[in-house]
Motif scaffolding. Structure first.
Motif, PDB file in Angstrom:
ATOM      1  N   UNK A   1       4.344   3.790   5.696  1.00 42.48           N
ATOM      2  CA  UNK A   1       2.861   4.113   4.736  1.00 42.48           C
ATOM      3  C   UNK A   1       1.592   4.543   5.404  1.00 42.48           C
ATOM      4  N   UNK A   2       0.524   4.350   4.794  1.00 44.21           N
ATOM      5  CA  UNK A   2      -0.627   4.400   5.523  1.00 44.21           C
ATOM      6  C   UNK A   2      -2.027   3.611   4.764  1.00 44.21           C
ATOM      7  N   UNK A   3      -2.850   3.003   5.771  1.00 48.56           N
ATOM      8  CA  UNK A   3      -4.047   2.439   4.922  1.00 48.56           C
ATOM      9  C   UNK A   3      -5.074   3.505   5.383  1.00 48.56           C
ATOM     10  N   UNK A   4      -5.908   3.610   4.246  1.00 45.35           N
ATOM     11  CA  UNK A   4      -7.265   4.100   4.350  1.00 45.35           C
ATOM     12  C   UNK A   4      -8.292   3.192   4.008  1.00 45.35           C
ATOM     13  N   UNK A   5      -9.301   3.190   5.089  1.00 42.42           N
ATOM     14  CA  UNK A   5     -10.170   2.193   5.194  1.00 42.42           C
ATOM     15  C   UNK A   5     -11.581   2.735   4.723  1.00 42.42           C
ATOM     16  N   UNK A   6     -12.318   2.525   3.906  1.00 45.95           N
ATOM     17  CA  UNK A   6     -13.280   3.193   3.117  1.00 45.95           C
ATOM     18  C   UNK A   6     -14.778   2.350   3.705  1.00 45.95           C
ATOM     19  N   UNK A   7     -15.628   3.061   4.182  1.00 45.46           N
ATOM     20  CA  UNK A   7     -16.914   2.403   4.543  1.00 45.46           C
ATOM     21  C   UNK A   7     -17.711   2.137   3.455  1.00 45.46           C
ATOM     22  N   UNK A   8     -17.423   0.931   2.766  1.00 42.13           N
ATOM     23  CA  UNK A   8     -18.063   0.226   1.604  1.00 42.13           C
ATOM     24  C   UNK A   8     -18.806  -0.606   1.839  1.00 42.13           C
TER      25      UNK A   8
ATOM     26  N   UNK B   1     -24.389 -11.317   4.523  1.00 35.66           N
ATOM     27  CA  UNK B   1     -22.957 -11.477   3.708  1.00 35.66           C
ATOM     28  C   UNK B   1     -23.228 -10.351   2.789  1.00 35.66           C
ATOM     29  N   UNK B   2     -21.904 -10.140   2.144  1.00 32.86           N
ATOM     30  CA  UNK B   2     -21.760  -9.032   1.064  1.00 32.86           C
ATOM     31  C   UNK B   2     -20.518  -8.230   1.381  1.00 32.86           C
ATOM     32  N   UNK B   3     -20.289  -7.356   0.494  1.00 32.78           N
ATOM     33  CA  UNK B   3     -19.106  -6.495   0.464  1.00 32.78           C
ATOM     34  C   UNK B   3     -18.882  -5.874   1.721  1.00 32.78           C
ATOM     35  N   UNK B   4     -17.681  -5.770   2.182  1.00 29.49           N
ATOM     36  CA  UNK B   4     -17.065  -5.137   3.590  1.00 29.49           C
ATOM     37  C   UNK B   4     -16.442  -4.058   2.992  1.00 29.49           C
ATOM     38  N   UNK B   5     -15.793  -3.293   4.048  1.00 28.90           N
ATOM     39  CA  UNK B   5     -15.152  -2.178   3.807  1.00 28.90           C
ATOM     40  C   UNK B   5     -13.759  -2.440   3.031  1.00 28.90           C
ATOM     41  N   UNK B   6     -13.371  -1.726   2.052  1.00 29.39           N
ATOM     42  CA  UNK B   6     -12.266  -1.558   1.255  1.00 29.39           C
ATOM     43  C   UNK B   6     -11.090  -0.939   1.948  1.00 29.39           C
ATOM     44  N   UNK B   7      -9.846  -1.628   1.835  1.00 27.13           N
ATOM     45  CA  UNK B   7      -8.835  -0.941   2.253  1.00 27.13           C
ATOM     46  C   UNK B   7      -7.752  -0.584   1.231  1.00 27.13           C
ATOM     47  N   UNK B   8      -7.427   0.522   1.393  1.00 24.11           N
ATOM     48  CA  UNK B   8      -6.176   1.012   0.291  1.00 24.11           C
ATOM     49  C   UNK B   8      -5.057   1.524   1.084  1.00 24.11           C
ATOM     50  N   UNK B   9      -3.806   0.989   0.651  1.00 24.33           N
ATOM     51  CA  UNK B   9      -2.699   1.125   1.252  1.00 24.33           C
ATOM     52  C   UNK B   9      -1.420   1.785   0.341  1.00 24.33           C
TER      53      UNK B   9
ATOM     54  N   UNK C   1     -23.905  -4.254   9.472  1.00 24.36           N
ATOM     55  CA  UNK C   1     -23.269  -5.364  10.455  1.00 24.36           C
ATOM     56  C   UNK C   1     -22.093  -5.704   9.820  1.00 24.36           C
ATOM     57  N   UNK C   2     -21.856  -5.365   8.178  1.00 25.97           N
ATOM     58  CA  UNK C   2     -20.599  -5.980   7.652  1.00 25.97           C
ATOM     59  C   UNK C   2     -19.318  -5.036   7.599  1.00 25.97           C
ATOM     60  N   UNK C   3     -19.578  -3.767   8.356  1.00 26.84           N
ATOM     61  CA  UNK C   3     -18.595  -2.696   8.169  1.00 26.84           C
ATOM     62  C   UNK C   3     -18.638  -1.939   9.677  1.00 26.84           C
ATOM     63  N   UNK C   4     -17.677  -0.932   9.491  1.00 27.76           N
ATOM     64  CA  UNK C   4     -17.638  -0.193  10.736  1.00 27.76           C
ATOM     65  C   UNK C   4     -18.211   1.063  10.700  1.00 27.76           C
ATOM     66  N   UNK C   5     -18.826   1.577   9.499  1.00 27.84           N
ATOM     67  CA  UNK C   5     -19.318   2.732   9.175  1.00 27.84           C
ATOM     68  C   UNK C   5     -18.538   3.924   9.471  1.00 27.84           C
ATOM     69  N   UNK C   6     -17.083   3.666   9.289  1.00 29.41           N
ATOM     70  CA  UNK C   6     -16.431   4.990   9.558  1.00 29.41           C
ATOM     71  C   UNK C   6     -15.002   5.036   8.589  1.00 29.41           C
ATOM     72  N   UNK C   7     -14.511   6.185   8.079  1.00 31.67           N
ATOM     73  CA  UNK C   7     -13.544   6.164   7.681  1.00 31.67           C
ATOM     74  C   UNK C   7     -12.219   6.217   8.417  1.00 31.67           C
ATOM     75  N   UNK C   8     -11.469   5.352   8.051  1.00 30.42           N
ATOM     76  CA  UNK C   8     -10.271   4.902   8.962  1.00 30.42           C
ATOM     77  C   UNK C   8      -8.904   5.287   8.454  1.00 30.42           C
ATOM     78  N   UNK C   9      -7.989   5.820   9.320  1.00 30.45           N
ATOM     79  CA  UNK C   9      -6.704   6.214   8.730  1.00 30.45           C
ATOM     80  C   UNK C   9      -5.757   5.422   9.708  1.00 30.45           C
TER      81      UNK C   9
END
Length: 332
Positions: free
Chosen positions: A194-201, A170-178, A206-214
């Protein structure tokens, strides 16, 4: 010969006739002819009334003028009746659409609304890969002006992989900014882009995708007065633009159409089918079906429950067997 003697009586008559002939006025032949061009009238001469000049109409002497307000009232009644009949249905429909927009915006279910909120939700999800997760998300929406919205989602994730030798994490997953804005708005239609920016935080792989996503996307708001509902179609494409090279790239499209019905100022329900297409797996698809029931609590607070079921799509990002979500939001 002895002169002829004229008697005095004869001479007197002759002299009298000569005097009468000399004193009488001369009468021509024209005076002796009757006047056939104009009829002979008896009695005193009649004087004709003066004729009005061309273009002017003289009112009759005995005519009673109509009331001053009679003509305007008659001329106003017909146009007013026609104007009321023609737009009445359109006006009622426009008012109904505005009410639907206000209700969905106030409830926090309008995908195109620029309105402030602070929201917390918790979701238990049974995924198709055998993993169960509990995802708690804090969300804040901040209107930058009447048309521009900034949104941030901060998730805290708990995972149970249910595999031999694995443990929960458990823990912090990826933060999303729109960042998005209303592009076009009418009483019966609103277009939001608009657009989402998903930050690998994520603190664990196992808790995130490890990628910057647009994730650029568009959404619309279409009130349907006949159904007392609002349709919110949405299309979004999510693609990886950097991050951990050892992690797989992502490229998928999500299309949904949420139909929300405000039953009153207090209650609402929603149904939302979602189609996901994974372009890295030769356009493999997944389909989810979500429902929602919500209630307004006072002026600012809203609560809801959202069950969902996955129809197909094993291995596609965002696919699941089922999930249950509950949440509370504060509208400001």
């Amino acid at each position: 010969m002895a002169p002829h003697h004229v008697p005095r009586s004869t001479l007197g008559v002759t002299l009298l006739m000569m005097l009468c002939w000399a004193g009488a006025p001369a009468v021509s032949a024209q005076d002796l002819q009757p006047d056939i061009d104009r009829p002979q009238e008896s009695g005193p001469a009649q004087v004709k009334p003066p004729q009005p000049s061309p273009g002017k109409v003289q009112p009759e002497k005995d005519a009673v003028p109509p009331p001053a307000e009679a003509a305007p009232e008659k001329s106003q009644e017909t146009p007013q009746a026609e104007n009321k009949k023609r737009p009445e249905g359109e006006a009622l429909e426009t008012v109904s659409k505005r009410v639907l927009n206000v209700l969905t915006t106030d409830n926090g279910t309008n995908l195109t609304a620029v309105v402030g909120r602070l929201q917390f939700s918790s979701e238990y999800r049974d995924r198709r890969d055998g993993i169960t997760q509990l995802n708690t998300v804090g969300r804040v929406d901040i209107p930058l002006n009447k048309r521009v919205l900034l949104r941030m989602d901060v998730p805290y994730l708990w995972l149970d992989q249910s595999a031999p030798g694995s443990s929960a994490v458990s823990g912090l997953s990826d933060v999303t900014v729109r960042l998005g804005a209303i592009v076009w708005q009418r009483p019966g239609f609103t277009f939001f882009a608009g657009s989402d920016v998903i930050i690998p935080t994520a603190i664990d792989s196992d808790l995130g995708r490890g990628k910057y996503l647009l994730g650029p996307g568009v959404a619309a708001n279409i009130p349907i007065a006949a159904l007392n509902s609002v349709l919110f179609p949405l299309a979004q494409h999510i693609v990886s633009v950097g991050g951990d090279p050892s992690r797989p790239d992502l490229s998928y499209t999500r299309i949904s159409a949420e139909l929300t019905t405000p039953w009153s100022k207090t209650w609402w329900t929603s149904v939302e089918p979602t189609l996901i297409t994974d372009w890295n797996q030769h356009a493999k698809t997944a389909m989810n079906l979500e429902f929602e029931a919500g209630r307004r609590l006072g002026e600012h607070y809203r609560v809801w429950a959202r069950p969902a079921v996955g129809l197909w799509g094993t291995g596609v990002p965002g696919a699941y067997d089922w999930y249950m979500q509950v949440g509370i939001r504060y509208m400001f």
